[in-house]
Every structure is written in structure tokens, then in C-alpha cells.
Design an enzyme around this catalytic site. Structure first.
Site, PDB file in Angstrom:
ATOM      1  N   SER A   1      -9.520  -9.310  -3.681  1.00  0.00           N
ATOM      2  CA  SER A   1     -10.136  -8.950  -2.397  1.00  0.00           C
ATOM      3  C   SER A   1     -10.746  -7.553  -2.436  1.00  0.00           C
ATOM      4  O   SER A   1     -11.876  -7.344  -1.984  1.00  0.00           O
ATOM      5  CB  SER A   1      -9.086  -9.022  -1.281  1.00  0.00           C
ATOM      6  OG  SER A   1      -8.571 -10.323  -1.167  1.00  0.00           O
TER       7      SER A   1
ATOM      8  N   ASP B   1      -6.654  -7.294 -15.037  1.00  0.00           N
ATOM      9  CA  ASP B   1      -5.311  -7.711 -14.643  1.00  0.00           C
ATOM     10  C   ASP B   1      -4.531  -8.063 -15.898  1.00  0.00           C
ATOM     11  O   ASP B   1      -5.078  -8.640 -16.850  1.00  0.00           O
ATOM     12  CB  ASP B   1      -5.340  -8.898 -13.695  1.00  0.00           C
ATOM     13  CG  ASP B   1      -4.032  -9.001 -12.919  1.00  0.00           C
ATOM     14  OD1 ASP B   1      -3.923  -8.336 -11.872  1.00  0.00           O
ATOM     15  OD2 ASP B   1      -3.109  -9.716 -13.363  1.00  0.00           O
TER      16      ASP B   1
ATOM     17  N   CYS C   1       1.534  -1.350  -1.242  1.00  0.00           N
ATOM     18  CA  CYS C   1       1.919  -1.923   0.047  1.00  0.00           C
ATOM     19  C   CYS C   1       3.418  -1.738   0.246  1.00  0.00           C
ATOM     20  O   CYS C   1       4.116  -2.602   0.770  1.00  0.00           O
ATOM     21  CB  CYS C   1       1.508  -3.390   0.148  1.00  0.00           C
ATOM     22  SG  CYS C   1       1.913  -4.387  -1.289  1.00  0.00           S
TER      23      CYS C   1
END
Length: 898
Positions: A181, A247, A360
Site C-alpha cells: 500500500s 521484501d 504500527c
């Protein structure tokens, strides 16, 4: 109604079919997850991150479900028209709803997101299900999400890219990118203003080649004015920047490709490496102004995003498992990995560049402690500074970073300082505590759930002031790990113990006393270095803490970002340039270029030839065998190589001629993905910088997973002389402005496009062209093959307010708008506010032909004009049924065919 299970064929059995009767499993009643955790609440309550009057609001918000949120994607010129439909069509309908006499809250724009391109909806689900306007709004969201115009993304995860200050031409790295995203946001920023620049470039060269230029929208006109002052015009308006998305997990890297592919960017490169030891990327040599030839050049980034794996306690509103799984050891175990990623990010950044560190998690061990430790390892504030972002994103409610905090160890004990735990540190290290030297950590950004009804998040914006040489962990006071018991000491202690008659048991007890057994956090896994170049993807992935990317679509495919911890201490790096990787030796299997700094201390090879032979120097036949062998081993699929085509390749020359491609369009950036280097099925297009990177780093151990947009796809044709290469939908936005008028069909009226969207194969031959309105004569006379349908803007009720471009295929007897069914339906809903079933009259025509030919084609395929009507990807096979068509043509020429 018939019984579920298929009637006679096993209707009484669960799921039908033959075999013994099976007991249908009972559906378990849904249980509301328990959202309490004593240690979780104890730690944050005593941490004093909030005033006492806020704590109740904080925990209440953290236990509520997260509001739905989404973002309009793509260029500004593309996103704003879709946003306009939301504001003018759906919001007024929702505002008119009342529930129990109270007006229902409509979706609202996120106040701090630019141009109101991000929205959230707080309406409870039971109200959404009750009213029709919400149903139509939901259909719009689903339709546009499938078409790639809307992305479901949690609000706080949109923040980091907005603080990166990306400018035209910048090179950007997303180190922990999946599911993609934030990467999508970075791609949009790198391409910012490109559409307007290309439009202006085409308009400037138009008098020289008599090419028609479509009228510009108001948004594009405004952007052209802005870009004339500060735009990137070095490549005729094309973006010269690059996004490298990485990644460590191979499967998640492909999820990342899936998420970003809809943006059709030739400026995206996807890699598959461990972010803690990301390899250096070599650049081609260049000649400087002083006539010196610089050979050893390595890529440095203007901006790096390190959205690292974390414990994710800020996602408790969406991920209810946080409440039962939260442990203080989660943050402690992740701290070393997070520091390594941030240090590597700073190493790879240019002096003057920015690194954005985000999690987060609300735990300072994963947030401020990581930032402070990384700065200490990189040389302090003289080398790396924390930027103050309090004036960025007006409207975002935030709190400053922490300068003081304490640490909860694994068993629940709380320590205020490193001095309290030095005698028994366990897994704790000094860097987890507030730094001794003051740092302006208050410049970091903390977002709490109760401030604006979001998740929890942390962001730090770092600026690299000068080149750095990071300290190895073994030399860093804040990250030094206590050495483990040596083998010699263990053996001496074991031999000194009396045996008591049971020698084996005595030795085990002695070993347990001096080195208590601990559950390994990475038991059974490979070392980090070995994982870097492993070719076999493990069948079973270890369960571990994760980076929670709050993206609803991504959650469908991938659940967590998996991390394996490294307990080994970094050794000092060999001599070489500053900012070089401190981890050594290199990944096994990597073929290092001896000119790299890492190779400086390697022993001289026995051969006089000191260079590494690149894979491209192998015979093509041998290379092909190598790749094929790795695919057939039943292991992780080996990525096909990236082979660039010569600009005068015969297949490319045929494409240039057929489409009358403007000579100013770059011709040295086309590539294929196969070992032979020949265009067999598809041709891709990349940016110039991506081409240079892929070419110079071949056979260096770098694992490139994806690059480029699919520009041309090879196609069967129905007439000699027709170009076999059609423009793929992915590449259409890149090349359409440079295609000659010979292959362009223009359309102005909504009614005409509506017909093309509903009827999948409108007939052209005979009198069929007369039913196609304004484009009838044009498509009747145009040569067979791929065309570009330019939908032009105009005035009037039946006109379009924005221009668009679509792929069109002219076959022998009909047309095909080469769009998947989902895209057709999305356009019908967006442009006409209608949900209409698609039609395929070619099936009826085919049945008539079969009757006329007395069964000659009775066993042939039901495809017509080279399309597969039942396929959801109509743009993939526009010409697969030529054999059937040849049979029909031979018997019914007088009818004009199908």
C-alpha cells in the site's frame, strides 16, 4: 428448491458426490473476542504517554472496531474524476438517510490527506446493511477496487509516504514493502506530474508530425503550469525516478507485485532480500567532467522508507489477536532486527537524503529506542538528525515522541534504567532504554487511537547529514550483547563435576547450570546470510512477530510479515568505502564483483584472470538449460532473467512500422523475460535507470523479482501482413501518446462507448459497422490488428468530461474492446450509473454458421474472432479461434462473415 448437494448424486451427503455419508460440521457460534490483557494495559498505563483524563478514551477507542478507510489511487488527473463521482453521486444519497430520527453520518475525507483523496466511513455495519444508498455505495467501492482505482488502506499507514518529501527524479527505496500500500503511494509520487508533462511534450512536437492531440482536462492544464516551473523534463517529461521495493519473504514479494501492478509503472523494481543486510546495487561506470573514468559506482537513495516488522500493538482495533498475544518479550525480541534495518537504511541513503522509520507499535522499545540506537551506531547527531515534522500535514492530530520511558522485561518486571538490570540483563540491552546523551526524540510523531479514531502508529523522519561508517554491534555500547558461554569454559566446568555414578546425567546438569537451555526463537531456520540466496522456499513458514500492514485486500492474501531473528554479533567490516555493509561474509552463492569494496580483503584467485565471468557470457543454450533445470526441480521457481533487446531488433522494427511509433519514444528500453533473449510471447518496457541496474548487476547475487510493464503481447492474426504484437493494457498509458494516427480510433459520445462495453464482440462486416455510430466508418476501414480507442472530452449531455484511452482489437469480422469483464462493469457503473449484464452476440452468430455449414464446424471451439467469451481476462487472448473462423469464412463469404 432443490436440495443442496446435487439431488440424486449424493444429495444427502455433505458436499455431495460418492463415498460414505459424512457428518456436516456444526457452525460454531461467534464469540466476541476478549479485549483485555493485564500486562498490556499495565505497561501503557504506567508509561505516562497520556494524561490521566485521556486513558479511558484511549482504551475505549482501542477496543472499538476500526472505521473503514480507502484511498483514490493513480495520478491526480486519474483519481480526481473518480473522487468526483463519490462526492456528487453517492454522498448526497447517504446524507439524506435518517436512522431513528437521526441523520446518518456519511463518509468523510481525511482532513490532512492532500486533495481529499483519502476517505473514511464510521457508520456501523447494521445501518449500512439496512439502507439501499449504502448498498449502491458499496457496489461502487467494490467495482472501483477491482478496477484498481480505489485501495483499501488504514489511515495511519498513509502517513509515512507523505512525510518523505519526494520530488521529481528521486530514487526511492521501500525496504520492507509488502503488501504494497505504501509502495503504491511512493510510485504515484515518483510519477507525479508525468501525465501533464507528456501531454505538453506531445503538444510541442505535434506541428512536426501532424499527430492529433486530444484536448486537456482542467486538472491537466493546472498541472502543466505547475510542472513548467519545477517539473522533471530531462526525459521528454517521462519520470526519471525509480522505486525499489523489497521484501525478505518471496511470497510476500509477489503479493507486492500484485498490489502495485495496477499502477503500470516502468519505474518500479522489486527485490527479495533480507533488509538488515541489503546488498549494494552497482551502477554503470561514467566519465566525469575532469575526464576521469569512474568505474565503481553504487546506487544511493534520495529517500528510504523503513516500515519495519513490529509487534503491532497499535493494530489492536483491527487485529483482535493482539489482546491475547501481547507479551513484553515481543518488542524485546524485535529490537535488534529493527535497529539493523534502520542502520542499513541510513547506510544506503545519500548525504542530504531522508529515511522514514515507522512502526504500527506504540512501544518505545520499538520506536524511540530504535531511533536512538541507530543514530548512536551511525555517529550521532553530526551524521544523522531527527527532523521536526510538527508543521507537516496540518490537521493530523499527533503527540511528540518520548524522551523518557521504562522497559518491561519478559516476566513482567519493569526497569526504569539500564543501571537497574546490568547484573542480570537477560535479553535486555542498553539501547532499549533512554539514551544517556540527549536527543531531540520529541520530534518523532506518535499517533494514538483516540485522537482521530485511527490505529496507533509511530513515525520518525531522519536526515543524513554526512557519509557514515556504522559501528558493528560488537562495538556499540547501546546494542552490545553479552557473549555466550564459551565451549572451553563449558567443557572445563563439566569435567570438574563429580560423577555420582551417572556420568551422562551429571554432565547434562552441569551444562544446564552454566548455560540454561532456552527456547530458540529461530530454531530450525537458516542463518540470515544463508537465507539471502536460498533458492528453496520452505514449505512451512515459522510463526513470528510481524509487521501489520493495514490493507484489507492484502489481508486476503497474506496475514503477517514473518521475521527470523539473528543472535550472532556483527563483526567489523573489511576495509572499503564508507557506508558499506558491515555484515560479512557475503551470502553464500553470491558472485561478488572483485571491484567491490567487500572483495578487497579476499585472497587472490589462483587464475590470472581476476574478473568474474558474467552469466550473460555463457552460451545461450547453456543458460537456458540452467534456468529450466531449476524450474523442474519442484522447488521455488527461479526468476527468469531480464534480457534487453537491441533497438533495431526485427520484431521491434515491425512494431515501430505498424504503429507508426514516434521516433522520439525511447527504443532501447524494451526487454524480455527469458534466457534466450528473444521476444517469444511478451515484450516489457522499463525506465532507463532500471535498465542500467538490471544490466550491470546481472550475476552479482542480487535477486530481482519484477521490473517493467508488459508493453506488447504476441498474437495470432487472421491476415498476412497484420502485426502480431498487440499493445497490452498495462503498457497503454506509457505508449499511447506516441502512436501514429493510423492506429487511432476517436470516440466522443457516451452512447457509442456504452454499446462497446455491453456488447463484447460487435459486428463490423456487412452492415454491422452502421450500428457502431460515430466510429463505424473508421473501424470498417482500419487495417486488422490492435488499435487505440481515444475517448475524447467534449460538451453536451452525451459528452465525456474527461479523456481516457482504451485498447481495441479489429479482427476480421468484429471488434473487441480488450478489457476484462470486471473493468467493463466498473466503467458502466462509473460513467452511466448502471449495472448491466454483458452481451455476446457472437455465440448466436456462431450457431447460425454451424447450421449453414451442415456440421462442418460442429466440433470446433465456440470462440469467435479469436476471443474467448467466457474468459474474465478478455485482453489476454483476442485471437485464439482462427481455425474455426477460417471454416466459417470459406462457406459464407456472401454473408460478410460473423
Amino acid at each position: 428448491m432443490g436440495r443442496r448437494g446435487g439431488g440424486k448424486r449424493g444429495g444427502d451427503r455433505w458436499r455431495g458426490g460418492k463415498g460414505p455419508r459424512m457428518q456436516r460440521p456444526q457452525r460454531a457460534d461467534y464469540e466476541e473476542p476478549i479485549k483485555t490483557n493485564a500486562r498490556f494495559e499495565e505497561y501503557y498505563n504506567q508509561l505516562d504517554i497520556l494524561e490521566d483524563v485521556e486513558k479511558e478514551d484511549f482504551w475505549t477507542a482501542l477496543r472499538r472496531e476500526l472505521p473503514n478507510s480507502f484511498r483514490f489511487t493513480g495520478s491526480k488527473g486519474h483519481a480526481l474524476p473518480v473522487q468526483k463521482i463519490l462526492k456528487e453521486r453517492y454522498i448526497p444519497e447517504i446524507i439524506s438517510i435518517e436512522h431513528n430520527g437521526v441523520a446518518v453520518e456519511a463518509p468523510t475525507p481525511v482532513p490532512w490527506f492532500p486533495h481529499q483523496l483519502a476517505w473514511q466511513m464510521k457508520t456501523p455495519k447494521h445501518i449500512v446493511r439496512k439502507f439501499a444508498p449504502f448498498k449502491s455505495f458499496q457496489q461502487f467501492l467494490v467495482s472501483e477496487t477491482c478496477a484498481g482505482n480505489i485501495s483499501r488502506q488504514e489511515i495511519v499507514s498513509m502517513i509515512p509516504p507523505l512525510l518523505m518529501d519526494i520530488k521529481p527524479g528521486m530514487v526511492v527505496m521501500d525496504l520492507c514493502a509488502a503488501p504494497g500500500s505504501k509502495t503504491a503511494q511512493l510510485i504515484e509520487m515518483v510519477h507525479g506530474g508525468e501525465e501533464a508533462r507528456i501531454r505538453k511534450t506531445i503538444r510541442d512536437i505535434q506541428p512536426n508530425n501532424q499527430r492529433g492531440v486530444s484536448p486537456d482536462s482542467e486538472v491537466i492544464k493546472e498541472q502543466i503550469e505547475e510542472e513548467e516551473e519545477q517539473g522533471d523534463w530531462s526525459d521528454q517529461g517521462r519520470s526519471t525516478g525509480l522505486v525499489i521495493a523489497n521484501d525478505a519473504d518471496y511470497k510476500r514479494a509477489h503479493m507486492l507485485i500484485h498490489q502495485t501492478k495496477r499502477l503500470n509503472s516502468p519505474n518500479l523494481l522489486v527485490t527479495n532480500h533480507d533488509a538488515t543486510m541489503y546488498p549494494s546495487i552497482k551502477l554503470p561506470s561514467e566519465s566525469r567532467s575532469d575526464q576521469k573514468h569512474v568505474q565503481n559506482r553504487y546506487l544511493k537513495f534520495d529517500r528510504v522508507l523503513a516500515d519495519v516488522p513490529c509487534s503491532g500493538d497499535g493494530t489492536a482495533r483491527k487485529n483482535a489477536n493482539v489482546w491475547k498475544d501481547w507479551l513484553p518479550g515481543n518488542a524485546i525480541g524485535l529490537f535488534p532486527t529493527q535497529v539493523r534495518i534502520l542502520v542499513r537504511a541510513l547506510q544506503m541513503t545519500k548525504a542530504g537524503g531522508r529515511v522514514i522509520y515507522s512502526t504500527c507499535s506504540m512501544n518505545p522499545v520499538e520506536d524511540e529506542a530504535v531511533v536512538a540506537t541507530a543514530i548512536e551506531r551511525c555517529g550521532g547527531l553530526a551524521k544523522v538528525q531527527i527532523l521536526d515534522c510538527k508543521d507537516e500535514l496540518p490537521g493530523l492530530a499527533r503527540r511528540p515522541g518520548l524522551n523518557t520511558w521504562n522497559v518491561m522485561e519478559r516476566l513482567g518486571g519493569i526497569y526504569d534504567s539500564w543501571d537497574q538490570v546490568q547484573d542480570n540483563p537477560g535479553k535486555l540491552v542498553e539501547g532499549m532504554f533512554p539514551p544517556k546523551e540527549p536527543l531531540p526524540l520529541e520530534r518523532c510523531v506518535r499517533v494514538y487511537p483516540h485522537l482521530q479514531d485511527t490505529g496507533g502508529f509511530f513515525i520518525a523522519v531522519l536526515e543524513k547529514k554526512a557519509e557514515i561508517r556504522a559501528k558493528p554491534e560488537s562495538e556499540s555500547e547501546s546494542q552490545r550483547i553479552e557473549p555466550k558461554t564459551s565451549i572451553v569454559s563449558a567443557v572445563d566446568e563439566i569435567n570438574a563435576r563429580p560423577s555420582n555414578g551417572n556420568l551422562t546425567a551429571t554432565k547434562i546438569d552441569a551444562l544446564d547450570d552454566i548455560a540454561p537451555p532456552q527456547a530458540s526463537e529461530n530454531a530450525g531456520s537458516l542463518t540470515t546470510a544463508a537465507r539471502q540466496n536460498q533458492e528453496i522456499a520452505p514449505n512451512k513458514e515459522p510463526v513470528s512477530p510481524c509487521k501489520h500492514e493495514l490493507d484489507d485486500q492484502a489481508d486476503t492474501y497474506m496475514s503477517t510479515k514473518r521475521i527470523k531473528f539473528r543472535d550472532e554479533v556483527d563483526e567489523a567490516a573489511p576495509r572499503g568505502e564508507e557506508d558499506r555493509e558491515v555484515h560479512w561474509p557475503p551470502p553464500p552463492g553470491a558472485q561478488l564483483d572483485v571491484s567491490r569494496p567487500e572483495a578487497a580483503d579476499l585472497p587472490e584467485p589462483e587464475s590470472a584472470d581476476k574478473t568474474v565471468v558474467p552469466a550473460s557470457n555463457k552460451p545461450l543454450e547453456q543458460t537456458a538449460v540452467d534456468y529450466k533445470g531449476k524450474r523442474n526441480a519442484g522447488q521455488q521457481l527461479f526468476e527468469e532473467p531480464f534480457k534487453y533487446l537491441a533497438s533495431d531488433h526485427p520484431e521491434l522494427q515491425a512494431i515501430y512500422d505498424f504503429y507508426n511509433l514516434n521516433p522520439q519514444f525511447p527504443r532501447d528500453r524494451f526487454m524480455v523475460r527469458n534466457a534466450t533473449g528473444n521476444p517469444v510471447k511478451s515484450i516489457y518496457y522499463t525506465s532507463a535507470l532500471a535498465r542500467d541496474i538490471l544490466t550491470i548487476n546481472e550475476a552479482t547475487g542480487l535477486k530481482f523479482v519484477h521490473c517493467g510493464v508488459k508493453m506488447f503481447v504476441k498474437q495470432d492474426v487472421q491476415r498476412e501482413g497484420t502485426c502480431r504484437w498487440r499493445i497490452q493494457t498495462d503498457g497503454l498509458p506509457v505508449i499511447e501518446a506516441w502512436v501514429g494516427e493510423e492506429r487511432v480510433v476517436r470516440l466522443w459520445q457516451k452512447s457509442t462507448l456504452k454499446g462497446l462495453l455491453i456488447e463484447m464482440f460487435p459486428k463490423v462486416t456487412g452492415d454491422g459497422w452502421k450500428e457502431l455510430g460515430e466510429i463505424g466508418e473508421r473501424v470498417r476501414d482500419i487495417d486488422l490488428g490492435c488499435c487505440i480507442l481515444r475517448v475524447e472530452k467534449g460538451t453536451g449531455e452525451d459528452a465525456f468530461s474527461e479523456r481516457s484511452v482504451l485498447p481495441l482489437w479489429r479482427s476480421l469480422h468484429s471488434l473487441n474492446l480488450m478489457l476484462p469483464k470486471e473493468d467493463r462493469k466498473a466503467m458502466l457503473l462509473r460513467l452511466y450509473n448502471e449495472i448491466v449484464p454483458l452481451q455476446d452476440s457472437s455465440k448466436a452468430r456462431l450457431e447460425g454458421k454451424r447450421d449453414a455449414t451442415n456440421g462442418n464446424a460442429r466440433n470446433a471451439s465456440s470462440d469467435i474472432d479469436g476471443e474467448k467469451p467466457d474468459s474474465t481476462k478478455m485482453d489476454d487472448v483476442p485471437n485464439g479461434g482462427d481455425d474455426l473462423q477460417a471454416i466459417l469464412d470459406a462457406t459464407s463469404d456472401e454473408e460478410g462473415g460473423s
